[in-house]
Design a protein around this motif. Structure first.
Motif, mmCIF file in Angstrom:
data_model
loop_
_atom_site.group_PDB
_atom_site.id
_atom_site.type_symbol
_atom_site.label_atom_id
_atom_site.label_comp_id
_atom_site.label_asym_id
_atom_site.label_seq_id
_atom_site.Cartn_x
_atom_site.Cartn_y
_atom_site.Cartn_z
ATOM 1 N N SER A 24 36.188 -40.711 -46.239
ATOM 2 C CA SER A 24 35.194 -41.591 -47.377
ATOM 3 C C SER A 24 35.246 -41.821 -48.836
ATOM 4 O O SER A 24 35.343 -40.523 -49.296
ATOM 5 N N SER A 25 35.587 -42.457 -49.702
ATOM 6 C CA SER A 25 35.562 -42.997 -50.303
ATOM 7 C C SER A 25 33.930 -42.921 -51.602
ATOM 8 O O SER A 25 33.552 -44.020 -50.449
ATOM 9 N N PHE A 26 33.628 -42.191 -52.320
ATOM 10 C CA PHE A 26 32.720 -42.293 -53.128
ATOM 11 C C PHE A 26 32.689 -42.817 -54.418
ATOM 12 O O PHE A 26 31.327 -43.444 -55.108
ATOM 13 N N GLY A 27 33.497 -42.467 -55.291
ATOM 14 C CA GLY A 27 33.805 -42.601 -56.862
ATOM 15 C C GLY A 27 33.272 -44.270 -56.908
ATOM 16 O O GLY A 27 34.708 -44.924 -56.333
ATOM 17 N N LYS A 28 33.225 -45.086 -58.097
ATOM 18 C CA LYS A 28 33.905 -45.900 -57.837
ATOM 19 C C LYS A 28 35.912 -46.464 -58.461
ATOM 20 O O LYS A 28 36.315 -47.182 -57.855
ATOM 21 N N LYS A 29 36.190 -45.261 -58.991
ATOM 22 C CA LYS A 29 37.469 -45.357 -58.732
ATOM 23 C C LYS A 29 37.967 -45.299 -57.295
ATOM 24 O O LYS A 29 37.755 -44.109 -56.637
ATOM 25 N N LYS A 30 38.831 -46.122 -56.693
ATOM 26 C CA LYS A 30 39.677 -46.249 -55.171
ATOM 27 C C LYS A 30 40.932 -45.668 -55.165
ATOM 28 O O LYS A 30 41.627 -45.233 -54.291
ATOM 29 N N SER A 31 41.275 -45.364 -56.241
ATOM 30 C CA SER A 31 42.610 -45.488 -56.662
ATOM 31 C C SER A 31 43.434 -43.936 -57.516
ATOM 32 O O SER A 31 42.661 -44.715 -58.756
ATOM 33 N N PHE A 32 43.317 -43.105 -57.621
ATOM 34 C CA PHE A 32 43.871 -41.592 -58.506
ATOM 35 C C PHE A 32 44.460 -40.967 -57.949
ATOM 36 O O PHE A 32 44.790 -40.554 -56.954
ATOM 37 N N PHE A 33 45.318 -40.013 -58.648
ATOM 38 C CA PHE A 33 46.581 -39.145 -58.277
ATOM 39 C C PHE A 33 46.578 -37.772 -59.189
ATOM 40 O O PHE A 33 45.882 -38.325 -60.745
ATOM 41 N N GLY A 34 47.062 -36.674 -59.071
ATOM 42 C CA GLY A 34 47.384 -35.816 -59.750
ATOM 43 C C GLY A 34 47.130 -34.302 -59.652
ATOM 44 O O GLY A 34 47.638 -34.751 -58.175
ATOM 45 N N PRO A 35 48.094 -33.513 -60.567
ATOM 46 C CA PRO A 35 47.733 -31.888 -59.906
ATOM 47 C C PRO A 35 46.416 -31.505 -59.020
ATOM 48 O O PRO A 35 45.226 -31.932 -60.386
ATOM 49 N N ILE A 36 47.216 -30.451 -58.414
ATOM 50 C CA ILE A 36 45.978 -30.360 -58.054
ATOM 51 C C ILE A 36 45.187 -28.755 -58.593
ATOM 52 O O ILE A 36 46.349 -27.774 -58.701
ATOM 53 N N SER A 37 43.528 -28.992 -58.933
ATOM 54 C CA SER A 37 43.397 -27.254 -58.807
ATOM 55 C C SER A 37 42.392 -27.313 -57.212
ATOM 56 O O SER A 37 41.451 -28.600 -57.102
ATOM 57 N N THR A 38 41.868 -26.322 -57.148
ATOM 58 C CA THR A 38 41.440 -25.904 -55.937
ATOM 59 C C THR A 38 39.913 -24.948 -55.919
ATOM 60 O O THR A 38 40.175 -23.708 -57.265
ATOM 61 N N VAL A 39 39.336 -24.449 -55.462
ATOM 62 C CA VAL A 39 38.240 -24.135 -54.605
ATOM 63 C C VAL A 39 37.761 -23.676 -53.344
ATOM 64 O O VAL A 39 38.410 -24.813 -52.708
ATOM 65 N N LYS A 40 37.173 -22.234 -52.520
ATOM 66 C CA LYS A 40 36.766 -22.491 -51.235
ATOM 67 C C LYS A 40 35.705 -22.061 -52.026
ATOM 68 O O LYS A 40 35.207 -20.959 -52.596
ATOM 69 N N VAL A 41 34.416 -22.800 -50.854
ATOM 70 C CA VAL A 41 33.180 -22.458 -50.681
ATOM 71 C C VAL A 41 33.030 -22.391 -49.762
ATOM 72 O O VAL A 41 33.099 -23.646 -49.033
ATOM 73 N N LYS A 42 31.464 -21.371 -49.409
ATOM 74 C CA LYS A 42 30.760 -22.507 -48.484
ATOM 75 C C LYS A 42 29.289 -21.928 -48.903
ATOM 76 O O LYS A 42 28.443 -20.774 -49.399
ATOM 77 N N ASP A 43 28.968 -23.569 -48.745
ATOM 78 C CA ASP A 43 27.424 -23.928 -49.299
ATOM 79 C C ASP A 43 26.992 -23.370 -50.763
ATOM 80 O O ASP A 43 26.250 -22.865 -51.012
ATOM 81 N N ASP A 44 27.773 -22.854 -51.287
ATOM 82 C CA ASP A 44 27.696 -22.584 -52.839
ATOM 83 C C ASP A 44 28.651 -23.683 -53.505
ATOM 84 O O ASP A 44 29.914 -23.696 -53.202
ATOM 85 N N ASN A 45 27.762 -23.931 -55.028
ATOM 86 C CA ASN A 45 29.033 -24.774 -55.764
ATOM 87 C C ASN A 45 29.194 -24.276 -56.921
ATOM 88 O O ASN A 45 28.841 -25.049 -58.032
ATOM 89 N N VAL A 46 28.589 -22.984 -57.130
ATOM 90 C CA VAL A 46 28.640 -22.705 -58.453
ATOM 91 C C VAL A 46 30.141 -22.467 -59.112
ATOM 92 O O VAL A 46 30.727 -22.973 -60.162
ATOM 93 N N LEU A 47 30.759 -22.243 -58.157
ATOM 94 C CA LEU A 47 32.424 -22.345 -58.490
ATOM 95 C C LEU A 47 32.325 -23.708 -58.943
ATOM 96 O O LEU A 47 34.198 -24.180 -59.394
ATOM 97 N N VAL A 48 31.734 -24.299 -57.769
ATOM 98 C CA VAL A 48 32.428 -26.226 -58.546
ATOM 99 C C VAL A 48 32.210 -26.393 -59.729
ATOM 100 O O VAL A 48 33.477 -27.518 -60.550
#
Length: 160
Positions: A24-48
């Motif tokens: 689902s979309s939550f932010g104000k901008k409903k349309s966006f694109f760009g290069p991907i940067s990634t993180v993989k986490v489990k119940d921890d948002n420090v790396l986010v």
């Protein structure tokens, strides 16, 4: 020219993967694109947070939270950091909180839903790794395109 994922699918059928429409979309901008940067986490948002503070402006942070329903990986404060830094958007295979704050932030944000509980702060996870969720492969430096019709991923930049 306005981004249209339907047109990109028509023009580049062999170069795009269509992401499962469970987000689902939550932010104000409903349309966006760009290069991907990634993180993989489990119940921890420090790396986010770290990624939101360091990845280049214009990038889309893709977070594989393994669809955990245990807590939110993004709230209003982190969404604001991303908007202030000029990121194109955030895609989370997981949940957000601070719904109203996130919805009012001038950035594109896609997630599975909302949950009020905050995450752990242990710094566990992986950065800049290939992710697999939503019937798509998310490679760092690949491209993602989002609009009201859905989300598509490509290994290369497509002409809009």
């Amino acid at each position: 020219m306005k981004l249209k994922t339907a047109d990109l699918c028509d023009s580049y059928p062999d170069k795009v993967s269509i992401v499962d429409p469970s987000f689902s979309s939550f932010g104000k901008k409903k349309s966006f694109f760009g290069p991907i940067s990634t993180v993989k986490v489990k119940d921890d948002n420090v790396l986010v947070r770290k990624a939101l503070e360091t990845i280049p402006a214009g990038n889309v942070l893709v977070v594989d939270g393994m669809a955990s329903k245990n807590c939110a990986l993004l709230g209003g404060n982190l969404a604001e950091i991303a908007a202030e830094r000029g990121l194109a958007g955030i895609i989370i295979n997981g949940y957000i909180r601070d719904f109203m704050e996130v919805c009012e932030t001038d950035i594109g944000i896609i997630a599975l839903g909302t949950i009020p509980l905050k995450s752990k702060k242990e710094g566990k996870g992986q950065e800049n790794v290939t992710l697999e969720f939503g019937n798509a492969v998310w490679n760092p430096n690949g491209y993602v395109y989002v609009d009201e019709d859905g989300v598509i991923v490509s290994s290369e930049k497509l002409n809009i």
